[in-house]
Design an enzyme around this catalytic site. Structure first.
Site, mmCIF file in Angstrom:
data_model
loop_
_atom_site.group_PDB
_atom_site.id
_atom_site.type_symbol
_atom_site.label_atom_id
_atom_site.label_comp_id
_atom_site.label_asym_id
_atom_site.label_seq_id
_atom_site.Cartn_x
_atom_site.Cartn_y
_atom_site.Cartn_z
ATOM 1 N N LYS A 117 68.819 124.949 30.169
ATOM 2 C CA LYS A 117 68.950 123.677 30.583
ATOM 3 C C LYS A 117 68.300 123.422 31.852
ATOM 4 C CE LYS A 117 73.411 122.742 28.615
ATOM 5 N NZ LYS A 117 73.317 121.970 27.288
ATOM 6 N N LYS A 159 77.940 123.313 34.470
ATOM 7 C CA LYS A 159 77.308 123.610 33.366
ATOM 8 C C LYS A 159 76.656 125.026 33.113
ATOM 9 C CE LYS A 159 75.669 119.167 31.372
ATOM 10 N NZ LYS A 159 74.593 118.353 30.998
ATOM 11 N N GLY A 166 79.470 121.892 24.418
ATOM 12 C CA GLY A 166 80.440 121.597 25.141
ATOM 13 C C GLY A 166 81.016 122.670 25.852
ATOM 14 N N GLU A 276 68.492 114.044 24.148
ATOM 15 C CA GLU A 276 69.938 113.853 24.616
ATOM 16 C C GLU A 276 69.667 113.025 25.924
ATOM 17 O OE1 GLU A 276 73.245 116.329 22.014
ATOM 18 O OE2 GLU A 276 72.855 116.864 24.020
ATOM 19 N N ARG A 293 66.638 121.561 17.167
ATOM 20 C CA ARG A 293 67.209 121.967 15.731
ATOM 21 C C ARG A 293 67.722 120.689 15.262
ATOM 22 N NH1 ARG A 293 72.878 121.046 16.867
ATOM 23 N NH2 ARG A 293 73.281 121.193 19.171
HETATM 24 P P1 ADP Z 1 75.463 118.455 18.088
HETATM 25 O O1 ADP Z 1 74.802 118.676 19.488
HETATM 26 O O2 ADP Z 1 74.485 118.616 17.126
HETATM 27 O O3 ADP Z 1 76.339 117.386 17.953
HETATM 28 P P2 ADP Z 1 78.011 120.083 17.951
HETATM 29 O O4 ADP Z 1 78.414 119.386 19.152
HETATM 30 O O5 ADP Z 1 78.483 119.295 17.038
HETATM 31 O O6 ADP Z 1 76.325 119.919 18.107
HETATM 32 O O7 ADP Z 1 78.030 121.279 17.761
HETATM 33 C C1 ADP Z 1 77.681 122.253 18.893
HETATM 34 C C2 ADP Z 1 77.401 123.525 18.146
HETATM 35 O O8 ADP Z 1 78.765 123.634 17.123
HETATM 36 C C3 ADP Z 1 76.353 123.444 17.310
HETATM 37 O O9 ADP Z 1 75.133 123.869 18.095
HETATM 38 C C4 ADP Z 1 76.767 124.586 16.393
HETATM 39 O O10 ADP Z 1 76.395 125.779 17.198
HETATM 40 C C5 ADP Z 1 78.029 124.571 16.220
HETATM 41 N N1 ADP Z 1 78.430 124.003 14.783
HETATM 42 C C6 ADP Z 1 78.981 122.756 14.617
HETATM 43 N N2 ADP Z 1 79.243 122.527 13.494
HETATM 44 C C7 ADP Z 1 78.940 123.749 12.774
HETATM 45 C C8 ADP Z 1 79.037 124.357 11.510
HETATM 46 N N3 ADP Z 1 79.416 123.775 10.286
HETATM 47 N N4 ADP Z 1 78.660 125.603 11.210
HETATM 48 C C9 ADP Z 1 78.175 126.442 12.132
HETATM 49 N N5 ADP Z 1 78.238 125.882 13.364
HETATM 50 C C10 ADP Z 1 78.302 124.842 13.753
HETATM 51 P P1 ADP Z 2 75.922 120.773 25.104
HETATM 52 O O1 ADP Z 2 74.756 121.450 25.468
HETATM 53 O O2 ADP Z 2 77.166 121.463 25.373
HETATM 54 O O3 ADP Z 2 76.005 119.748 24.275
HETATM 55 P P2 ADP Z 2 75.248 118.506 27.351
HETATM 56 O O4 ADP Z 2 74.499 118.770 28.512
HETATM 57 O O5 ADP Z 2 74.382 117.903 26.089
HETATM 58 O O6 ADP Z 2 76.020 120.022 26.692
HETATM 59 O O7 ADP Z 2 76.463 117.572 27.388
HETATM 60 C C1 ADP Z 2 77.336 117.541 26.416
HETATM 61 C C2 ADP Z 2 78.289 116.246 26.696
HETATM 62 O O8 ADP Z 2 78.749 116.382 27.969
HETATM 63 C C3 ADP Z 2 77.569 114.948 26.903
HETATM 64 O O9 ADP Z 2 77.487 114.226 25.730
HETATM 65 C C4 ADP Z 2 78.467 113.949 27.783
HETATM 66 O O10 ADP Z 2 79.306 113.323 27.109
HETATM 67 C C5 ADP Z 2 78.805 114.946 28.886
HETATM 68 N N1 ADP Z 2 78.000 115.026 30.102
HETATM 69 C C6 ADP Z 2 77.169 116.003 30.121
HETATM 70 N N2 ADP Z 2 76.348 115.866 31.593
HETATM 71 C C7 ADP Z 2 76.931 114.907 32.094
HETATM 72 C C8 ADP Z 2 76.979 114.477 33.475
HETATM 73 N N3 ADP Z 2 76.151 114.812 34.297
HETATM 74 N N4 ADP Z 2 77.913 113.403 33.549
HETATM 75 C C9 ADP Z 2 78.723 113.153 32.769
HETATM 76 N N5 ADP Z 2 78.826 113.411 31.460
HETATM 77 C C10 ADP Z 2 77.951 114.495 31.148
HETATM 78 MG MG MG Z 3 74.452 118.363 24.181
#
Ligand code: ADP
Ligand code: ADP
Ligand code: MG
Length: 665
Positions: A117, A159, A166, A276, A293
C-alpha cells in the site's frame, strides 16, 4: 497465449463462479481441493479435480508448489486464482509464468507494486491522484510513527502495507494508545501477510467506500466499468455492495473513473482490477489501494453493464483487445449481499457447522453465487462467506426491494448466518435514503438482535407441534378397523412450552384432537381451529383459523431437524423451535473468571501462565478462527490456576482454555 485447460486455484463460490465462465467459453476445467473440500460443489463442477493436501490453507490452497504440481499433472495451460489465497501473490504469478502457464491476472510486477500500500500511494501521488494524508515511510520505529501521527493529527488509522480484508487495521484516537496498536498490527500483519510493515493514514470519519472496476489489455488500453459503493461494512469488511453509488453524480463519476484509469495506465494494467477510494461527505475522494484481482462484489458491475468480467479476464489473458470505452454502458441498479456464517447479534463472530438446508431464491434479476449446498460442512479453516445474493432493478429502490424478497426466500439453516440482519439493514430508512458511510452499521445496528414477528413464531410452533402429533398418531400400531390417530380420551389436552429464536418468551401451546388430523389449539387466551391437510417427514400443510370462522388460511411449512430442535421454514422466514424441557435443568456450574472458547478455532498465543494475576479484561488467550483473531479475556480478577491449552491447539467451542481462581469478595 491460446490455452485450453484452466485450473482454478480456489474454492467455494469464487471457484464455481470462474468455472462457470470457463465452461461457457468452451475451456476444459480443473479444480483443486483440500481434504476438507473433497466433496465440495466446486470439485464436482470441473472436468478434473486434483487433491492439494490437508485442510489447512497453508498446506493446500496457499501452497504454491502443490498448486503448480497439480496444474502440471493434468496439463493445465492456464491458472485463474479467483480472489483470496494466491490471487495477489506476485511470487505465485511469476512462478506460474516461469512454468510456461498463463496466469489469468495482472503481471507479477503490478501485483508486487500494488500489494504494498505504501508504494501504491507513492505511485498515485506522482500521477496527481489525491491520497489520504498519511505516513508510509521506510522508518518503522515507534518514535517515527508517533511523530507522524502528531503531524497527521488524531484519529489515525494503522494499516498493514501488505494488508487485505481489513486485517491488521485499527483506529487510534490518542498518542498513548499508538505503541500498543502498532505492536498488535505488526503481529497480525506478520502472521497473516508475512510482512509486518505498517503505514499510517488520517482516519476520515464517516467516509463512503467507492471503487472503480477497471480492465486493461495487452495493447495498452485501460477502461473503466463505472463505480461500486461498498460502505456497509463491519470490521472494515464489506457486506452489502451496490452499483452505481447513490452518492455519485455525473461530474463526480467522471472524475473518479478518470482517476482510476490514470492509475491503471500508470501501471500498464493487464486484466481486471479495482481502484478503491474513500469519499468524505462533501464528495472529495482519496485513493486507498488497488486490488489486483477480481473482487467479491464484481457481480454488481456485471449486472448493470451486462459484461462477464471473468470472460474478459480470459480474453485479455489470451491477448485479445478490449472494446472501446464507449462500448461499456450501464443500466439500472444492482445490489449484492454477502451471506456469512456469523452471528450479527454477537459481534459478528464466525459460526461453523453442517448446512442442514440451503434453498436459494430464484427469479428474474436474481443471481445467487454460492459455494455451499445442503450437507456442506462449514469448518474453521476458510473464509466464513457462504454465498452472495445479487439483484438488479431499474432503480435503487427496485433492486433493494427485490433483494429483501430474495433474502426472505433464501433458506440457510445450520450455522448462524447474517441473513435476517441483512434484511433489517436493507429495510432501514437511512439505507433507503442512501445515507451511507462506513460507520453505518456501528451507528444504526450496534444493538441488533433477531426479532421474530410474534404471530409468525406462533404459527411455526403450532406447525411443529401438530406435525409431531400427526406423525405420532400415524406411527402408533393400529387395531383393525381403527383409524390411525384415533384416541379414546380426545378431551385431554397435550401441552408443551417452546422456545423460539427471536421470540421474547416461551410459547405455550396446548392442543386437543377433534378428529382425523383436526385439532383445537390453545395459545395463551387465543384458540384456533387447525387441520393438517398434508404432511411428510419434512413438511406439513396446515389450515389455521378462528374456531367456527369461515375463512381458514392454508400455509406450507418445511421442517428441518437439528438435534432436538426443529427449524420451521415458511415464506415469511424461518424459526428455530425447541420444546422446553418439562423439568428445568439445574443451572450449569458457574464459569468463574477463566475463559472458554466461544467458537472452534486455533490457539495463536497464550498470554498468561499459572500463578499470574489477572484483572477483569486482562487478555489471556488469542484465538484464530476463519481468518479472524479474537482475544479472550478474564471475566474477573483472580489468579491463573491452570492453562489448559497450548499454542497451535485446535479447540472446540466451549472448551475451557484457562482456569482462573477468582478472588474472594
Ligand atoms: P474485496 O476487497 O474484494 O471486497 P473482501 O474484503 O471481501 O475483498 O475479502 C478480503 C479477502 O478475503 C479477499 O481478498 C480474499 O482474501 C478473502 N476472501 C473472501 N471471500 C473468500 C472466499 N470465498 N474464498 C477465499 N477467500 C475469500
Ligand atoms: P483492505 O486492503 O483491508 O481492503 P483498505 O485500505 O482498502 O484495506 O481499507 C478497507 C476499509 O477501511 C475501507 O473500505 C474503509 O472502510 C476503511 N478505511 C481505509 N482507510 C481509511 C481511512 N484513511 N479513513 C477511514 N476509513 C478508512
Ligand atoms: Mg480494500
Amino acid at each position: 497465449m491460446m490455452f485450453q485447460k484452466v485450473l482454478v486455484a480456489n474454492r467455494g463460490e469464487i471457484a464455481l463462479r470462474v468455472l462457470r465462465t470457463c465452461r461457457d467459453l468452451g475451456l476444459r476445467t480443473v479444480s483443486v481441493f483440500s481434504d476438507a473440500d473433497a466433496d465440495a460443489p466446486h470439485v464436482r463442477y470441473a472436468n478434473e479435480a486434483v487433491r492439494l493436501g490437508p485442510a489447512s490453507a497453508g498446506e493446500s490452497y496457499l501452497d504454491i508448489d502443490r498448486v503448480l504440481a497439480a496444474a502440471q499433472s493434468v496439463g493445465a495451460d492456464a491458472i485463474h486464482p479467483g480472489y483470496g489465497f494466491l490471487a495477489e501473490n506476485a511470487e505465485f504469478a511469476q512462478r506460474v509464468a516461469d512454468a510456461g502457464i498463463t496466469f489469468i491476472g495482472p503481471r507479477p510486477d503490478t501485483i508486487r507494486s500494488m500489494g504494498d500500500k505504501a508504494s501504491a500511494r507513492d505511485l498515485l501521488v506522482a500521477r496527481g491522484v489525491p491520497v489520504v494524508p498519511g505516513y508510509s515511510g521506510e522508518d518503522q520505529s515507534d518514535a517515527r510513527f508517533v511523530a507522524a501521527a502528531d503531524e497527521i493529527g488524531y484519529p489515525v488509522l494503522v494499516k498493514a502495507v501488505a494488508g487485505g480484508g481489513g486485517k491488521g487495521m485499527s483506529v487510534v484516537t490518542a498518542a498513548e494508545a499508538l505503541p500498543e496498536a502498532l505492536a498488535r498490527a505488526r503481529r497480525v500483519a506478520a502472521g497473516a501477510f508475512g510482512n509486518g510493515n505498517l503505514l499510517l493514514e488520517a482516519y476520515i470519519t464517516a467516509p463512503r467506500h467507492i471503487e472503480v472496476q477497471i480492465l486493461g489489455d495487452a495493447h495498452g488500453r485501460v477502461l473503466h466499468c463505472f463505480e461500486r459503493e461498498c460502505s456497509v461494512q463491519r470490521r472494515f469488511q464489506k457486506i452489502i455492495e451496490e452499483a452505481p453509488s447513490a452518492a455519485v453524480d455525473a461530474e463526480m463519476r467522471a472524475k473518479l473513473c478518470e482517476a482510476a484509469v490514470t492509475a491503471g495506465e500508470a501501471l500498464g494494467y493487464l486484466g481486471a482490477g479495482t481502484v478503491e477510494f474513500i469519499a468524505d461527505q462533501n464528495g472529495a475522494f482519496y485513493f486507498l489501494e488497488v486490488n489486483t484481482r477480481l473482487q467479491v462484489e464484481h457481480p454488481v458491475t456485471e449486472m448493470i453493464t451486462g459484461l462477464d468480467l471473468v470472460a474478459w479476464q480470459v480474453r485479455v489473458a489470451r491477448g485479445e483487445p478490449l472494446p472501446a470505452q464507449g462500448a461499456i454502458e450501464r443500466r439500472g441498479h444492482a445490489v449484492e449481499c454477502r451471506i456469512y456464517a456469523e452471528d450479527p447479534a454477537n459481534d459478528f463472530l464466525p459460526s461453523t457447522g453442517l448446512v442442514l438446508d440451503w434453498t436459494p431464491p430464484c427469479g428474474d434479476h436474481i443471481r445467487v453465487d454460492s459455494g455451499v449446498e445442503t450437507g456442506s460442512d462449514v469448518g474453521i479453516h476458510y473464509d466464513p462467506m457462504l454465498a452472495k445474493v445479487i439483484t438488479w432493478g431499474e432503480d435503487r429502490a427496485e433492486a433493494t426491494q427485490r433483494m429483501i424478497g430474495a433474502l426472505g426466500d433464501l433458506s440457510v439453516i445450520g450455522p448462524t448466518t447474517n441473513r435476517a440482519f441483512l434484511v433489517d439493514v436493507l429495510r432501514h430508512p437511512a439505507y433507503g435514503e442512501g445515507a451511507l458511510s462506513t460507520g453505518f452499521l456501528a451507528e444504526h445496528f450496534s444493538e441488533w438482535a433477531l426479532i421474530v414477528e410474534p404471530d409468525a413464531a406462533l404459527r411455526r410452533v403450532i406447525a411443529v407441534a401438530l406435525h409431531e402429533a400427526t406423525r405420532r398418531g400415524a406411527s402408533r400400531p393400529v387395531l383393525p378397523g381403527v383409524r390411525p390417530g384415533w384416541r379414546n380420551n380426545r378431551g385431554a389436552p397435550i401441552a408443551a412450552d417452546w422456545t423460539v429464536d427471536g421470540a421474547e418468551a416461551l410459547i405455550s401451546v396446548a392442543y386437543v384432537r377433534r378428529g382425523d388430523n383436526v385439532f383445537t389449539v390453545t395459545v395463551g387466551d387465543r384458540s384456533f381451529h387447525a387441520a393438517v391437510l398434508q404432511w411428510s417427514d419434512d413438511h406439513v400443510v396446515l389450515e389455521l383459523g378462528d374456531p367456527g370462522g369461515d375463512h381458514p388460511v392454508r400455509r406450507r411449512f418445511r421442517l428441518i431437524a437439528d438435534g432436538t430442535a426443529r427449524h420451521v421454514v415458511d415464506l415469511d422466514g424461518v424459526s428455530k423451535c425447541v420444546e422446553a424441557p418439562r423439568f428445568p435443568f439445574t443451572e450449569s456450574e458457574e464459569e468463574g473468571a477463566g475463559c472458554v472458547a466461544p467458537m472452534p478455532g486455533r490457539v495463536v498465543s497464550i498470554l498468561v501462565a499459572e500463578g499470574d494475576r489477572v484483572e477483569k479484561g486482562t487478555p489471556m488467550v488469542i484465538l484464530e478462527a476463519m481468518k479472524m483473531e479474537q482475544s479472550l479475556t478474564a471475566a474477573g480478577p483472580g489468579t491463573v490456576a491452570s492453562v489448559r491449552c497450548a499454542e497451535g491447539d485446535l479447540i472446540e467451542a466451549g472448551a475451557v482454555l484457562v482456569d482462573v481462581e477468582a478472588d474472594d469478595d
